[in-house]
Scaffold this active site. Sequence first.
Site, short mmCIF file in Angstrom:
data_model
loop_
_atom_site.label_atom_id
_atom_site.label_comp_id
_atom_site.label_asym_id
_atom_site.label_seq_id
_atom_site.Cartn_x
_atom_site.Cartn_y
_atom_site.Cartn_z
N ASP A 168 -1.01 -27.22 31.06
CA ASP A 168 0.06 -28.14 31.46
C ASP A 168 0.32 -29.13 30.33
O ASP A 168 -0.58 -29.89 29.94
CB ASP A 168 -0.36 -28.88 32.73
CG ASP A 168 0.76 -29.70 33.33
OD1 ASP A 168 1.86 -29.74 32.75
OD2 ASP A 168 0.53 -30.32 34.39
N GLU A 170 2.83 -24.75 31.76
CA GLU A 170 3.61 -25.61 32.65
C GLU A 170 4.29 -26.74 31.88
O GLU A 170 3.68 -27.40 31.04
CB GLU A 170 2.67 -26.18 33.71
CG GLU A 170 3.36 -26.93 34.83
CD GLU A 170 2.40 -27.22 35.97
OE1 GLU A 170 2.43 -28.34 36.50
OE2 GLU A 170 1.60 -26.30 36.32
N GLU A 223 8.09 -29.47 39.06
CA GLU A 223 7.58 -30.66 39.71
C GLU A 223 8.51 -31.85 39.53
O GLU A 223 8.55 -32.75 40.37
CB GLU A 223 6.19 -31.02 39.19
CG GLU A 223 6.16 -31.50 37.75
CD GLU A 223 4.77 -31.98 37.33
OE1 GLU A 223 4.50 -33.17 37.48
OE2 GLU A 223 3.98 -31.14 36.86
N HIS A 256 3.92 -27.13 43.43
CA HIS A 256 3.23 -28.18 42.69
C HIS A 256 2.65 -29.16 43.70
O HIS A 256 3.28 -29.49 44.71
CB HIS A 256 4.20 -28.91 41.77
CG HIS A 256 3.61 -30.14 41.14
ND1 HIS A 256 3.78 -31.40 41.68
CD2 HIS A 256 2.84 -30.29 40.04
CE1 HIS A 256 3.15 -32.28 40.93
NE2 HIS A 256 2.57 -31.64 39.93
#
Length: 378
Positions: free
Chosen positions: A194, A220, A246, A296
Amino acid sequence: MEITDIETIPLAHSLPAGEGLGDARGFGHDRATTLLRLETDTGLVGWGEAFAPGPIATATIETLFRDDVLGMDPYDVESLADRSYTDPYHFGGSVFVQSAVSAIDLACWDIIGKSVEKPVYKLLGGTERSSLTPYASTMYFTETDRPIAEPMREAVEEGFTAAKIKIGSNLEEDVERVRTAREVLGDDAHLMVDINGNYRADQAIRTAKAIEEYDITWMEEPVPPENLSGYRELKHQVDIPIAAGEAHFGRFEFKRLVGERLVDIVQPNLARCGGLSEARKIATLASTENIGVRPHIWNSGVGLAAAIQFAASVSDYPNTRNVPEPMMVEFDRSVNPLRHEILADPFDPTGGSLDVPQAPGLGIDVDESAVERYRADR
């Protein structure tokens, strides 16, 4: 049946000095969200969550939605998202409006499930799953010195077979963090990374090519959520699957990600994207374009419960039993009492498998005394 009472409950918890949660963008020291409690004339209570600051979520719900929600039949919930885009006109696409809609939507679905005595995932249609694979969100950047392998070792000891780590500070450190995580997790585990939108496309491409050998399940938010041209460039040059969502909300924003095939996996947050009604539409859009869906989760126990119910219903299309790919749900491994203390029976993600609650509605009992302890408006 009609809704007779609506209450917004801002929650907050501050982390000790020096123990902030770190990602590539910096350190955070506060966990905060907003719960919504709906009550009906039948005595049923529904819980929802707006992933937004308490004062803003409360003002939005009180100003734009309270009069419409009071007296509303919870079964009319699926019209709420549509109405939020057109009345109030010009405001429906904002993150705070969609967060408010999410809270109301989740609470209504909780009530509907309780009224028919079924868990929400059975009402959503799609694939029914009785268990999910939890993945540990861990290996945050830390304010104090700590061996980077230690959090991953803890996750493995807890039985996690999948994990997501933070990267995005620089190429050299990205490679070191990914190499370390893979060594601790083992070759067969799912490993995600991420970046939290901290890179330009060229930086993300260099990192992707450098870590490709470590079998990354997805990368991500490699670039900022508004940088759609950056996502487009990455899709043409990177072999690692790209995930995002998200920081997107509402089906119209997700339609751009899906329709232009900018990502391989969409990640709606159930307390921000418009709730279960909108998430179901987003999942349909994604499956139509053969794009994966993984929720998410950075929420309280209520938002977590909603994400689990949603994940249990997401279609497997076009996979069959011959293409094993688990439906994974995110479990942040940092300290967060808003996640576990407000539930009478907290979720336990350890052991590599998570049973989907079979109790009616969202499948949870909210401990209202614990909620009171973390209220931010008292």
